[in-house]
Scaffold this motif. Structure first.
Motif, PDB file in Angstrom:
ATOM      1  N   GLY A 120      -6.704  28.990  35.561  1.00 40.59           N
ATOM      2  CA  GLY A 120      -6.647  29.778  36.786  1.00 40.59           C
ATOM      3  C   GLY A 120      -5.294  30.404  37.054  1.00 40.59           C
ATOM      4  O   GLY A 120      -5.056  30.923  38.153  1.00 40.59           O
ATOM      5  N   ALA A 121      -4.398  30.362  36.077  1.00 43.82           N
ATOM      6  CA  ALA A 121      -3.037  30.858  36.272  1.00 43.82           C
ATOM      7  C   ALA A 121      -2.970  32.379  36.192  1.00 43.82           C
ATOM      8  O   ALA A 121      -3.907  33.043  35.755  1.00 43.82           O
ATOM      9  N   ARG A 122      -1.834  32.905  36.602  1.00 42.62           N
ATOM     10  CA  ARG A 122      -1.566  34.331  36.493  1.00 42.62           C
ATOM     11  C   ARG A 122      -0.374  34.558  35.578  1.00 42.62           C
ATOM     12  O   ARG A 122       0.522  33.720  35.494  1.00 42.62           O
ATOM     13  N   GLY A 123      -0.355  35.719  34.929  1.00 43.42           N
ATOM     14  CA  GLY A 123       0.789  36.032  34.088  1.00 43.42           C
ATOM     15  C   GLY A 123       0.418  36.852  32.883  1.00 43.42           C
ATOM     16  O   GLY A 123      -0.749  37.182  32.665  1.00 43.42           O
ATOM     17  N   GLY A 124       1.438  37.168  32.066  1.00 49.21           N
ATOM     18  CA  GLY A 124       1.213  37.975  30.889  1.00 49.21           C
ATOM     19  C   GLY A 124       2.523  38.431  30.286  1.00 49.21           C
ATOM     20  O   GLY A 124       3.602  37.924  30.641  1.00 49.21           O
ATOM     21  N   PRO A 125       2.480  39.419  29.395  1.00 56.13           N
ATOM     22  CA  PRO A 125       3.688  39.862  28.682  1.00 56.13           C
ATOM     23  C   PRO A 125       4.624  40.674  29.567  1.00 56.13           C
ATOM     24  O   PRO A 125       4.199  41.396  30.463  1.00 56.13           O
ATOM     25  N   GLU A 126       5.904  40.538  29.262  1.00 54.89           N
ATOM     26  CA  GLU A 126       6.953  41.266  29.964  1.00 54.89           C
ATOM     27  C   GLU A 126       7.840  41.959  28.929  1.00 54.89           C
ATOM     28  O   GLU A 126       8.149  41.389  27.891  1.00 54.89           O
ATOM     29  N   ARG A 127       8.240  43.187  29.237  1.00 56.35           N
ATOM     30  CA  ARG A 127       9.182  43.932  28.406  1.00 56.35           C
ATOM     31  C   ARG A 127      10.434  44.243  29.219  1.00 56.35           C
ATOM     32  O   ARG A 127      10.413  44.199  30.453  1.00 56.35           O
TER      33      ARG A 127
END
Length: 208
Positions: free
Chosen positions: A15-22
């Motif tokens: 249920g988490a949120r997030g992803g790739p960052e540049r």
């Protein structure tokens, strides 16, 4: 800093949120034109797992996990439910999902990788935390059930005999992300029913 080969609880990470960052530097010129420069060659992932806490037992599990890692000190495995396997989300893993190298006749060790392609552009991600028991390997298009071993802590596949010159080495797999807590404090709130919550629990990918 040590790395603990233990995975953050799946029922909470789901249920988490997030992803790739540049990281991109943008300079706006007097003319209004822009100059852009990529500060990072590779992306880095961030997550907030506070959104996955649904009951008090989940909260207790996170606090215990946090304490066992000494806050930000030790890294650990994390399943990114949005991106955790070599194939498309709707497809089953196959041994030909990703090309991980080409045989030379002498090279025996190959690093697991995953390619992200859009149009003519692509980016190759090094996979260092494959999930043991999920990795499948092929030479050309033929699956190899024996003759190789996996180091699940580094993502290296090692063959007993070197693949022949020009032979394409492929693999399919599930994988975790190497992360650490990005805070040394958990701000826990208890309501009147003694149900707990935490505003934010940030995780940051460890790049090696």
């Amino acid at each position: 800093m040590a790395f603990h080969e233990v995975r953050f609880p799946d029922n909470i990470s789901r249920g988490a949120r997030g992803g790739p960052e540049r990281r991109t530097q943008i300079v706006e010129l007097a003319s209004g034109d822009e100059e852009r420069n990529a500060s990072w060659v590779n992306s880095r992932r961030r997550f907030d797992v506070a959104y996955g806490i649904r009951r008090s037992d989940d909260l207790a599990a996170v606090v215990a996990f946090f304490e066992a890692r000494n806050g930000r000190l030790h890294g650990f495995r994390y399943k990114d439910w949005a991106d955790y396997k070599s194939s498309l989300p709707s497809l089953a893993i196959t041994p030909t999902d990703q090309q991980i190298g080409t045989g030379t006749g002498s090279l025996t060790t190959f690093q697991l990788v995953k390619r992200y392609t859009s149009g003519a552009q692509s980016w190759t991600r090094t996979i260092v935390k494959p999930v043991a028991g999920t990795v499948q390997v092929a030479l050309g298009t033929v699956e190899q059930l024996t003759g190789w071993t996996l180091d699940a802590t580094t993502g290296f596949v090692t063959f007993t005999a070197a693949p022949g010159n020009g032979v394409i080495v492929r693999a399919g797999f599930e994988f975790d992300v190497s992360v650490r807590f990005d805070t040394d404090m958990l701000d826990v709130t208890l309501d009147i029913e003694r149900l707990g919550s935490i505003t934010s629990i940030p995780l940051l990918e460890i790049r090696r």
